[in-house]
Design a protein around this motif. Sequence first.
Motif, mmCIF file in Angstrom:
data_model
loop_
_atom_site.group_PDB
_atom_site.id
_atom_site.type_symbol
_atom_site.label_atom_id
_atom_site.label_comp_id
_atom_site.label_asym_id
_atom_site.label_seq_id
_atom_site.Cartn_x
_atom_site.Cartn_y
_atom_site.Cartn_z
ATOM 1 N N GLU A 348 112.952 5.502 16.351
ATOM 2 C CA GLU A 348 111.598 5.605 15.818
ATOM 3 C C GLU A 348 111.280 4.267 15.166
ATOM 4 N N ILE A 349 110.238 3.601 15.706
ATOM 5 C CA ILE A 349 109.853 2.300 15.161
ATOM 6 C C ILE A 349 108.371 2.379 14.772
ATOM 7 N N ASN A 350 108.085 2.179 13.514
ATOM 8 C CA ASN A 350 106.707 2.296 12.993
ATOM 9 C C ASN A 350 106.052 3.603 13.438
ATOM 10 N N GLY A 351 106.768 4.676 13.348
ATOM 11 C CA GLY A 351 106.214 5.990 13.681
ATOM 12 C C GLY A 351 106.208 6.321 15.164
ATOM 13 N N GLU A 352 106.548 5.354 16.001
ATOM 14 C CA GLU A 352 106.548 5.614 17.458
ATOM 15 C C GLU A 352 107.975 5.834 17.947
ATOM 16 N N ASP A 362 115.716 -4.539 14.537
ATOM 17 C CA ASP A 362 115.708 -4.722 13.093
ATOM 18 C C ASP A 362 116.099 -3.398 12.435
ATOM 19 N N ASP A 364 116.051 -2.430 9.515
ATOM 20 C CA ASP A 364 115.136 -1.902 8.497
ATOM 21 C C ASP A 364 113.964 -1.159 9.122
ATOM 22 N N GLN A 365 113.637 -1.522 10.356
ATOM 23 C CA GLN A 365 112.467 -0.897 11.003
ATOM 24 C C GLN A 365 112.839 0.266 11.907
ATOM 25 N N LYS A 367 114.521 3.639 12.967
ATOM 26 C CA LYS A 367 115.108 4.887 12.458
ATOM 27 C C LYS A 367 115.697 5.611 13.663
#
Length: 432
Positions: A348-352, A362, A364-365, A367
């Motif tokens: 999951e990157i920035n909600g996507e 990254d 930190d980005q 999930k």
Amino acid sequence: MKADVLLGLQWGDEGKGKVVDVLTPRYDVVARFQGGPNAGHTLEFEGKKYVLRSIPSGVFQNGNLNVIGSGVVLDPVLFAEEAKALEASGVNLKEVLKIAKKAHLILPTHRLLDAANESAKGKAKIGTTGKGIGPTYTDKISRNGLRLGDTLNDFESRYKVARERHLGMLKSMGAEVDMEVLEKNEKAFMDAIDYIKGYEIIDSEHMLNKLLDGGQSILCEGAQGTLLDVDFGSYPFVTSSNTVCAGACTGLGVAPRRIGEVFGIFKAYCTRVGSGPFPTELFDQTGQTLRDLGHEYGAVTGRERRCGWIDLVALRYAIMINGVTQLIMMKSDVLDGFDTIKACVAYEINGEITRDFPYTVDDDQIKPVYAELPGWKTDMTSISDESRLPENFKAYIEFLEHELDTPISILSVGPDRQQTIVREKAVLPSVK
Ligand code: GDP
Ligand code: IMO
Ligand code: MG
């Protein structure tokens, strides 16, 4: 005849050495195609353990030819140490090993440059193995390198040119060079070159192609792993060679059309040594348990390996880049006692949600999105027959095969040669 390739799909240390040794009786030749003594390939059999760094993992089985290919970078001193230890343990190495003339040499000053580059990077350091790998491949690409074949002709003067160039670079970086130590290392280097001359130094691309033409089979042994590949790994936190399948072609002079099976090897979880992103890394007790049970300490530097859950996003990417035809899963036994096992199926990157490995990895980005499967709670270390595998483990490997869309042919349930399950579905040449 085709050349099969065996390579790592994660950040190295997947267990390549063990499986190459297990598969060697099915091949005529084993050839290392890239990397250098940054690799540490561990083999265990008959109660003994061996760590190979530059020498292919096919030297312990009878009758095979082993080749250090031209894509490898060779440190003569470390090679001589490794080779002499093998000779002392009874391997008739000079009979079974040949070395490519075009292999580039790691000079004593390359190691100094490796250290200077790392300290210049400060916090952003790569955490290299300190073996001079980056500077040696840099010299190769910038057309300043020295090759093993160069030692056969007017080597001293070529060496001096390289040395002066490197000393100039080190000076401009403000790196202090202890000339006394350097000279001692250079003496050891020249002695080791003399030792290497006792081996057959060959035009390996000619030899390997002729062997294939003559119907002999080759297993190409990779080092490091796909996520450390200089082009497709987690750049800049990578090594300096092509660890991917294409590296077998450039590192051995074997054409793409001659590549047959591509064996992609991975651990049932994931590890990384050195710096760089690792989305599924665990900083908790589970990570420590994986490290303890899997003895996850580097074979070369003794460093703690970072541990985490298996990352299927990264694995799908590695399978794609390499054209993997069969998977090999290692260290399944390390998970034997777990109640449940997690596998990262997407990021999951920035909600996507994405199933594709991104340009920027990254931590930190990203999930990780996990699937959680029941553990098998069974000691598998003495299982040799696939029909005896616990049901939950069978479900786990079916899940992986489905997610990765590639068959798992071999399962490893312990470090020993014997602790290997070759599944019925495996497509392998028969034992010679
Ligand atoms: P390579 O660099 O890919 O050859 O892998 P390394 O030798 O650096 O690291 C793999 C480590 O795991 C070595 O210590 C092996 O002895 C060990 N190993 C290999 N296969 C298994 C396995 O199935 N189970 C366990 N417990 N250990 C394994
Ligand atoms: P095998 O073949 C694991 C890592 C180093 C560092 C980065 C760059 O045993 O799987 P380098 O010295 O190559 O310039 O270091 O790559 N690295 C490995 N990690 N296994 C290896 O080899 C490795 N070879 C290099 O830790 O992060
Ligand atoms: Mg290793």
